[in-house]
Design a protein around this motif. Structure first.
Motif, PDB file in Angstrom:
ATOM      1  N   GLN A 150       0.820  -1.206   0.000  1.00 22.84           N
ATOM      2  CA  GLN A 150       0.000   0.000   0.000  1.00 22.84           C
ATOM      3  C   GLN A 150       0.861   1.266   0.000  1.00 22.84           C
ATOM      4  O   GLN A 150       0.513   2.269  -0.623  1.00 22.84           O
ATOM      5  CB  GLN A 150      -0.937  -0.009   1.205  1.00 22.84           C
ATOM      6  N   ARG A 151       2.006   1.201   0.683  1.00 25.67           N
ATOM      7  CA  ARG A 151       2.900   2.371   0.708  1.00 25.67           C
ATOM      8  C   ARG A 151       3.429   2.666  -0.699  1.00 25.67           C
ATOM      9  O   ARG A 151       3.406   3.811  -1.161  1.00 25.67           O
ATOM     10  CB  ARG A 151       4.067   2.101   1.656  1.00 25.67           C
ATOM     11  N   PHE A 152       3.905   1.630  -1.390  1.00 22.43           N
ATOM     12  CA  PHE A 152       4.414   1.817  -2.750  1.00 22.43           C
ATOM     13  C   PHE A 152       3.310   2.273  -3.698  1.00 22.43           C
ATOM     14  O   PHE A 152       3.522   3.150  -4.540  1.00 22.43           O
ATOM     15  CB  PHE A 152       5.037   0.517  -3.269  1.00 22.43           C
ATOM     16  N   GLU A 153       2.143   1.668  -3.563  1.00 25.05           N
ATOM     17  CA  GLU A 153       1.038   2.014  -4.455  1.00 25.05           C
ATOM     18  C   GLU A 153       0.665   3.481  -4.306  1.00 25.05           C
ATOM     19  O   GLU A 153       0.452   4.190  -5.303  1.00 25.05           O
ATOM     20  CB  GLU A 153      -0.169   1.133  -4.153  1.00 25.05           C
ATOM     21  N   HIS A 154       0.589   3.965  -3.072  1.00 27.24           N
ATOM     22  CA  HIS A 154       0.243   5.373  -2.850  1.00 27.24           C
ATOM     23  C   HIS A 154       1.334   6.290  -3.383  1.00 27.24           C
ATOM     24  O   HIS A 154       1.045   7.317  -4.009  1.00 27.24           O
ATOM     25  CB  HIS A 154       0.010   5.635  -1.362  1.00 27.24           C
ATOM     26  N   MET A 155       2.593   5.940  -3.152  1.00 27.58           N
ATOM     27  CA  MET A 155       3.687   6.790  -3.609  1.00 27.58           C
ATOM     28  C   MET A 155       3.669   6.939  -5.124  1.00 27.58           C
ATOM     29  O   MET A 155       3.795   8.047  -5.666  1.00 27.58           O
ATOM     30  CB  MET A 155       5.032   6.202  -3.160  1.00 27.58           C
ATOM     31  N   ILE A 156       3.504   5.835  -5.826  1.00 27.30           N
ATOM     32  CA  ILE A 156       3.513   5.862  -7.289  1.00 27.30           C
ATOM     33  C   ILE A 156       2.241   6.505  -7.828  1.00 27.30           C
ATOM     34  O   ILE A 156       2.271   7.320  -8.758  1.00 27.30           O
ATOM     35  CB  ILE A 156       3.692   4.437  -7.845  1.00 27.30           C
ATOM     36  N   GLY A 157       1.109   6.155  -7.237  1.00 26.02           N
ATOM     37  CA  GLY A 157      -0.160   6.713  -7.703  1.00 26.02           C
ATOM     38  C   GLY A 157      -0.228   8.220  -7.540  1.00 26.02           C
ATOM     39  O   GLY A 157      -0.664   8.933  -8.452  1.00 26.02           O
ATOM     40  N   TYR A 158       0.224   8.717  -6.395  1.00 29.05           N
ATOM     41  CA  TYR A 158       0.160  10.158  -6.172  1.00 29.05           C
ATOM     42  C   TYR A 158       1.208  10.904  -6.982  1.00 29.05           C
ATOM     43  O   TYR A 158       1.021  12.073  -7.320  1.00 29.05           O
ATOM     44  CB  TYR A 158       0.288  10.471  -4.681  1.00 29.05           C
ATOM     45  N   ARG A 159       2.316  10.240  -7.313  1.00 28.84           N
ATOM     46  CA  ARG A 159       3.308  10.897  -8.159  1.00 28.84           C
ATOM     47  C   ARG A 159       2.751  11.170  -9.552  1.00 28.84           C
ATOM     48  O   ARG A 159       3.094  12.167 -10.193  1.00 28.84           O
ATOM     49  CB  ARG A 159       4.569  10.048  -8.252  1.00 28.84           C
ATOM     50  N   SER A 160       1.860  10.299 -10.026  1.00 33.66           N
ATOM     51  CA  SER A 160       1.250  10.521 -11.337  1.00 33.66           C
ATOM     52  C   SER A 160       0.398  11.784 -11.354  1.00 33.66           C
ATOM     53  O   SER A 160       0.194  12.388 -12.411  1.00 33.66           O
ATOM     54  CB  SER A 160       0.400   9.314 -11.731  1.00 33.66           C
ATOM     55  N   LYS A 161      -0.083  12.199 -10.180  1.00 31.90           N
ATOM     56  CA  LYS A 161      -0.907  13.402 -10.112  1.00 31.90           C
ATOM     57  C   LYS A 161      -0.108  14.660 -10.457  1.00 31.90           C
ATOM     58  O   LYS A 161      -0.684  15.690 -10.809  1.00 31.90           O
ATOM     59  CB  LYS A 161      -1.532  13.533  -8.721  1.00 31.90           C
ATOM     60  N   LYS A 162       1.206  14.593 -10.347  1.00 28.30           N
ATOM     61  CA  LYS A 162       2.022  15.745 -10.733  1.00 28.30           C
ATOM     62  C   LYS A 162       1.860  16.024 -12.222  1.00 28.30           C
ATOM     63  O   LYS A 162       1.718  17.180 -12.639  1.00 28.30           O
ATOM     64  CB  LYS A 162       3.489  15.486 -10.388  1.00 28.30           C
TER      65      LYS A 162
END
Length: 447
Positions: free
Chosen positions: A206-218
């Motif tokens: 879940q930590r990795f998924e959130h980090m990668i998913g939220y980075r796409s928001k940039k």
């Protein structure tokens, strides 16, 4: 003829892989440009509000019982809570540490049967300097309806930040969120939500998924095509919320429904943006059963909103940016279809690599995911060096963890298909149940 199916699966795998690689590349480039934009934006403006609110400073200051606010404008922080006795005090404590002082807190207690209400009232007594009120529902009306009641009848701020009862706000989060509203076209700001606990395999996933998913928001922010804003530490202009009638309660994901509804007004005028420096932490789910239940709710609600606002897909109206209607919305739909085939394609690719003794396909995909995970870790501006080093040790497992997540998502997709009638014929969702909380298990780490 016997090779037709293997060839189809091969090209299916190749197509999905190329799509992911292209997107990873776009996310990396977009994130770098976003970081440059952030540095320029912070250099040009301090923590201040748009000029339209400067005249309301005096009135706002009288609304709060705090000392003189550092910057003008009142923020209404709304917390939806249902049986949250293990975490609600921790959330309130995080708000008291905020560097932004002009805010009020509204706890929408949705008919809790535990000690949630008593703990909030006790907090009011122990901290009279905090403008804290509890809005009690006499029956369980659902998260969206509970927030609506608190915001419509009790909120007094020009801005609204919503929080889950298990989330922890970083001290500078509110102040940082408000700086984005210097742009008069910004209607909502999505926070950078991080997972608190990651010592287990499920927590790391879940930590990795959130980090990668939220980075796409940039990337989505730079292209002005974001329409998905979660419920944790999301911030909106109150006048925009009043314009759209606050939350709808006919989908399972009221937070995504709200941001999509605002975007449907026209994202050239009502823009959603990601604030990487608006940091909030939240608990991940504790079991795979809870994960499956959570992802089904998210997927079902997301599909409901995609169908509800399908008019934005390929819409030529000048109200919308082309990146939203011709890229972001179609990709959101396409990703649901690629999800259905990607686990099958990856499994067959692994089998084909073993049979033909050509491991390049699987090794290439593994190397790509691992490299991207490492880049995400080391380019995350909110991680310390020690955190980067620790997460980097876990990075080689990311490919396999994401494969597990794809299977969970695939299961959720099939459940959505089985209940497809509810995707088109929506009904009011009037109850909700909070998941199991880790509570005190993560307090030490959060501190």
């Amino acid at each position: 003829m016997s090779m037709d199916i293997p060839l189809v699966v091969f090209w299916l795998f190749a197509g999905v892989s190329i799509l992911y690689v292209v997107h990873f590349g776009l996310y990396l480039v977009g994130a770098n440009f976003y970081d440059i934009w952030q540095q320029r934006r912070k250099g040009m403006s301090g923590v201040r509000l748009p000029a339209e609110y400067q005249a309301e400073c005096a009135a706002t200051a009288t609304w709060t019982r705090r000392a003189r606010p550092e910057v003008p404008g009142l923020v209404s922080v709304a917390i939806a809570a249902h049986n949250e006795e293990t975490v609600i005090v921790r959330t309130l404590d995080s708000l008291r540490r905020s560097t932004y002082r002009s805010f009020e807190v509204l706890v929408a207690d949705d008919a809790s049967t535990d000690l949630t209400g008593r703990l909030v009232r006790d907090y009011q007594v122990r901290h009279p300097d905090m403008d804290l009120r509890i809005v009690r529902m006499h029956k369980n009306v659902g998260k969206g309806a509970a927030l609506n009641e608190a915001l419509r009848r009790h909120a007094r701020g020009q801005f609204v930040m919503t929080m889950d009862a298990d989330s922890i706000l970083e001290p500078t989060a509110i102040a940082n969120a408000l700086t984005y509203f210097d742009d008069p076209h910004v209607a909502g700001v999505a926070a950078n939500v991080q997972i608190l606990e990651e010592t287990t395999g499920l927590g790391i996933l879940q930590r990795f998924e959130h980090m990668i998913g939220y980075r796409s928001k940039k990337l989505y922010s730079l292209l002005n095509c974001e329409f998905v804003v979660g419920g944790v530490a999301s911030t909106y202009r109150m006048r925009v919320l009043r314009k759209v009638g606050f939350y709808d309660t006919d989908t399972l994901t009221e937070d995504i429904g709200l941001s999509t509804k605002i975007t449907s007004l026209g994202n050239r005028r009502f823009r959603m943006i990601y604030g990487a420096d608006v940091v909030a932490k939240t608990e991940g789910v504790l079991t795979f059963r809870a994960l499956a239940k959570q992802r089904y709710r998210w997927k079902f609600g997301s599909l409901q909103n995609l169908i509800k606002y399908r008019g934005m897909v390929m819409n030529p109206s000048r109200r919308y940016t082309g990146t939203l209607t011709y890229y972001r919305m179609p990709m959101a739909v396409l990703s649901e279809f690629t999800l259905l085939v990607s686990p099958l394609a990856w499994t067959y690719a692994a089998y084909w690599s073993v049979v033909t003794q050509t491991p390049a396909l699987v090794l290439g995909a593994y190397a790509t995911i691992t490299a991207y995970t490492l880049l995400t870790i080391w380019m995350d501006e909110n991680l310390s060096v020690s955190e980067r080093a620790r997460l980097s040790v876990y990075a080689p497992t990311a490919y396999f963890l994401f494969y597990v997540m794809d299977l969970v998502q695939l299961s959720a997709a099939f459940r959505c298909i089985a209940r497809s009638k509810g995707l088109f014929k929506r009904s009011e969702h009037t109850t909700w149940k909070s998941p199991q909380r880790a509570g005190s298990l993560v307090v030490a780490r959060a501190a």
